[in-house]
Structures are given as C-alpha cells and as structure tokens.
Design a protein around this motif. Structure first.
Motif, PDB file in Angstrom:
ATOM      1  N   GLN A 163       0.820  -1.208   0.000  1.00  0.00           N
ATOM      2  CA  GLN A 163       0.000   0.000   0.000  1.00  0.00           C
ATOM      3  C   GLN A 163       0.850   1.252   0.000  1.00  0.00           C
ATOM      4  O   GLN A 163       0.479   2.263  -0.575  1.00  0.00           O
ATOM      5  N   ARG A 164       1.974   1.178   0.661  1.00  0.00           N
ATOM      6  CA  ARG A 164       2.878   2.330   0.750  1.00  0.00           C
ATOM      7  C   ARG A 164       3.849   2.404  -0.414  1.00  0.00           C
ATOM      8  O   ARG A 164       4.690   3.289  -0.473  1.00  0.00           O
ATOM      9  N   GLY A 165       3.786   1.432  -1.299  1.00  0.00           N
ATOM     10  CA  GLY A 165       4.677   1.428  -2.450  1.00  0.00           C
ATOM     11  C   GLY A 165       6.074   0.935  -2.134  1.00  0.00           C
ATOM     12  O   GLY A 165       6.997   1.153  -2.914  1.00  0.00           O
ATOM     13  N   GLN A 166       6.248   0.254  -1.014  1.00  0.00           N
ATOM     14  CA  GLN A 166       7.563  -0.242  -0.602  1.00  0.00           C
ATOM     15  C   GLN A 166       7.683  -1.730  -0.954  1.00  0.00           C
ATOM     16  O   GLN A 166       7.671  -2.603  -0.098  1.00  0.00           O
ATOM     17  N   VAL A 167       7.831  -1.970  -2.240  1.00  0.00           N
ATOM     18  CA  VAL A 167       7.826  -3.340  -2.769  1.00  0.00           C
ATOM     19  C   VAL A 167       8.984  -4.158  -2.216  1.00  0.00           C
ATOM     20  O   VAL A 167       8.823  -5.346  -1.922  1.00  0.00           O
ATOM     21  N   LYS A 168      10.142  -3.548  -2.033  1.00  0.00           N
ATOM     22  CA  LYS A 168      11.303  -4.312  -1.567  1.00  0.00           C
ATOM     23  C   LYS A 168      11.094  -4.863  -0.154  1.00  0.00           C
ATOM     24  O   LYS A 168      11.730  -5.837   0.223  1.00  0.00           O
ATOM     25  N   PHE A 169      10.208  -4.266   0.629  1.00  0.00           N
ATOM     26  CA  PHE A 169       9.874  -4.786   1.948  1.00  0.00           C
ATOM     27  C   PHE A 169       8.649  -5.706   1.882  1.00  0.00           C
ATOM     28  O   PHE A 169       8.493  -6.596   2.716  1.00  0.00           O
ATOM     29  N   ALA A 170       7.801  -5.497   0.911  1.00  0.00           N
ATOM     30  CA  ALA A 170       6.586  -6.299   0.785  1.00  0.00           C
ATOM     31  C   ALA A 170       6.888  -7.724   0.332  1.00  0.00           C
ATOM     32  O   ALA A 170       6.336  -8.688   0.883  1.00  0.00           O
ATOM     33  N   ILE A 171       7.757  -7.858  -0.661  1.00  0.00           N
ATOM     34  CA  ILE A 171       8.029  -9.171  -1.257  1.00  0.00           C
ATOM     35  C   ILE A 171       8.523 -10.195  -0.237  1.00  0.00           C
ATOM     36  O   ILE A 171       7.993 -11.310  -0.192  1.00  0.00           O
ATOM     37  N   PRO A 172       9.509  -9.890   0.610  1.00  0.00           N
ATOM     38  CA  PRO A 172       9.948 -10.905   1.584  1.00  0.00           C
ATOM     39  C   PRO A 172       8.836 -11.345   2.532  1.00  0.00           C
ATOM     40  O   PRO A 172       8.737 -12.524   2.889  1.00  0.00           O
ATOM     41  N   ASN A 173       7.990 -10.401   2.938  1.00  0.00           N
ATOM     42  CA  ASN A 173       6.896 -10.752   3.840  1.00  0.00           C
ATOM     43  C   ASN A 173       5.856 -11.626   3.148  1.00  0.00           C
ATOM     44  O   ASN A 173       5.367 -12.593   3.728  1.00  0.00           O
ATOM     45  N   LEU A 174       5.526 -11.296   1.914  1.00  0.00           N
ATOM     46  CA  LEU A 174       4.559 -12.107   1.180  1.00  0.00           C
ATOM     47  C   LEU A 174       5.122 -13.497   0.893  1.00  0.00           C
ATOM     48  O   LEU A 174       4.405 -14.499   0.975  1.00  0.00           O
ATOM     49  N   TRP A 175       6.392 -13.573   0.584  1.00  0.00           N
ATOM     50  CA  TRP A 175       7.035 -14.864   0.347  1.00  0.00           C
ATOM     51  C   TRP A 175       7.041 -15.696   1.636  1.00  0.00           C
ATOM     52  O   TRP A 175       6.773 -16.899   1.613  1.00  0.00           O
ATOM     53  N   ARG A 176       7.323 -15.055   2.767  1.00  0.00           N
ATOM     54  CA  ARG A 176       7.310 -15.740   4.060  1.00  0.00           C
ATOM     55  C   ARG A 176       5.905 -16.289   4.342  1.00  0.00           C
ATOM     56  O   ARG A 176       5.749 -17.386   4.863  1.00  0.00           O
ATOM     57  N   SER A 177       4.893 -15.533   3.993  1.00  0.00           N
ATOM     58  CA  SER A 177       3.522 -15.970   4.190  1.00  0.00           C
ATOM     59  C   SER A 177       3.244 -17.245   3.400  1.00  0.00           C
ATOM     60  O   SER A 177       2.648 -18.199   3.927  1.00  0.00           O
ATOM     61  N   ILE A 178       3.686 -17.290   2.175  1.00  0.00           N
ATOM     62  CA  ILE A 178       3.481 -18.472   1.336  1.00  0.00           C
ATOM     63  C   ILE A 178       4.245 -19.675   1.895  1.00  0.00           C
ATOM     64  O   ILE A 178       3.745 -20.801   1.905  1.00  0.00           O
ATOM     65  N   ARG A 179       5.453 -19.443   2.384  1.00  0.00           N
ATOM     66  CA  ARG A 179       6.243 -20.537   2.953  1.00  0.00           C
ATOM     67  C   ARG A 179       5.589 -21.117   4.199  1.00  0.00           C
ATOM     68  O   ARG A 179       5.609 -22.330   4.406  1.00  0.00           O
ATOM     69  N   HIS A 180       5.045 -20.261   5.059  1.00  0.00           N
ATOM     70  CA  HIS A 180       4.422 -20.745   6.300  1.00  0.00           C
ATOM     71  C   HIS A 180       3.124 -21.487   6.030  1.00  0.00           C
ATOM     72  O   HIS A 180       2.834 -22.491   6.660  1.00  0.00           O
ATOM     73  N   ASP A 181       2.310 -20.965   5.127  1.00  0.00           N
ATOM     74  CA  ASP A 181       1.005 -21.580   4.857  1.00  0.00           C
ATOM     75  C   ASP A 181       0.594 -21.242   3.424  1.00  0.00           C
ATOM     76  O   ASP A 181       0.086 -20.153   3.163  1.00  0.00           O
ATOM     77  N   PRO A 182       0.807 -22.154   2.492  1.00  0.00           N
ATOM     78  CA  PRO A 182       0.569 -21.851   1.083  1.00  0.00           C
ATOM     79  C   PRO A 182      -0.888 -21.644   0.694  1.00  0.00           C
ATOM     80  O   PRO A 182      -1.178 -21.277  -0.431  1.00  0.00           O
ATOM     81  N   ARG A 183      -1.827 -21.830   1.621  1.00  0.00           N
ATOM     82  CA  ARG A 183      -3.231 -21.590   1.269  1.00  0.00           C
ATOM     83  C   ARG A 183      -3.421 -20.144   0.962  1.00  0.00           C
ATOM     84  O   ARG A 183      -4.280 -19.625   0.462  1.00  0.00           O
TER      85      ARG A 183
END
Length: 66
Positions: free
Chosen positions: A46-66
C-alpha cells in the motif's frame, strides 16, 4: 500503531512467541504467522515499498501456502 509497520510486526511476533511457546498446535501457529506476514506485506505494498513487501509475502506463502 498500524502506521509503524516494523514495530507492529515485532510486537505481534513477540506475542506469538509467548502464545505458541508450548508448541501444542503447530499448524495453527504457522497459519497465524502466515497471516501476519501477509498483512505486513500488504501494508508495505500500500505504501509502495515493494522491496519490503516481497519478503513478507514470500514468508507468508512458505508458512502456509493456502
């Protein structure tokens, strides 16, 4: 609090560490941590900070791929 994403994430991680210290329900813990990572990732997007968003979204997928 929600405007300070790093502090929000840190505080909720500490809370989860305490709540899930016994390790009784690992699948629920993974789901909670995945939801937190997704939430943090979306806030960064939302803030346009993609370089911080991607690791968090990737971590989310790793923890629970649903």
């Amino acid at each position: 609090m929600h405007r300070q994403i790093g502090e929000l994430a840190s505080d909720v991680h500490l809370l989860y560490d305490r709540v899930f210290a016994g390790g009784e329900n690992p699948s629920f813990e993974r789901r909670c941590r995945a939801n937190l990572s997704a939430h943090i990732g979306y806030l960064y997007l939302q803030r346009g900070q993609v370089k911080f968003a991607i690791p968090n979204l990737w971590r989310s997928i790793r923890h629970d791929p649903r």
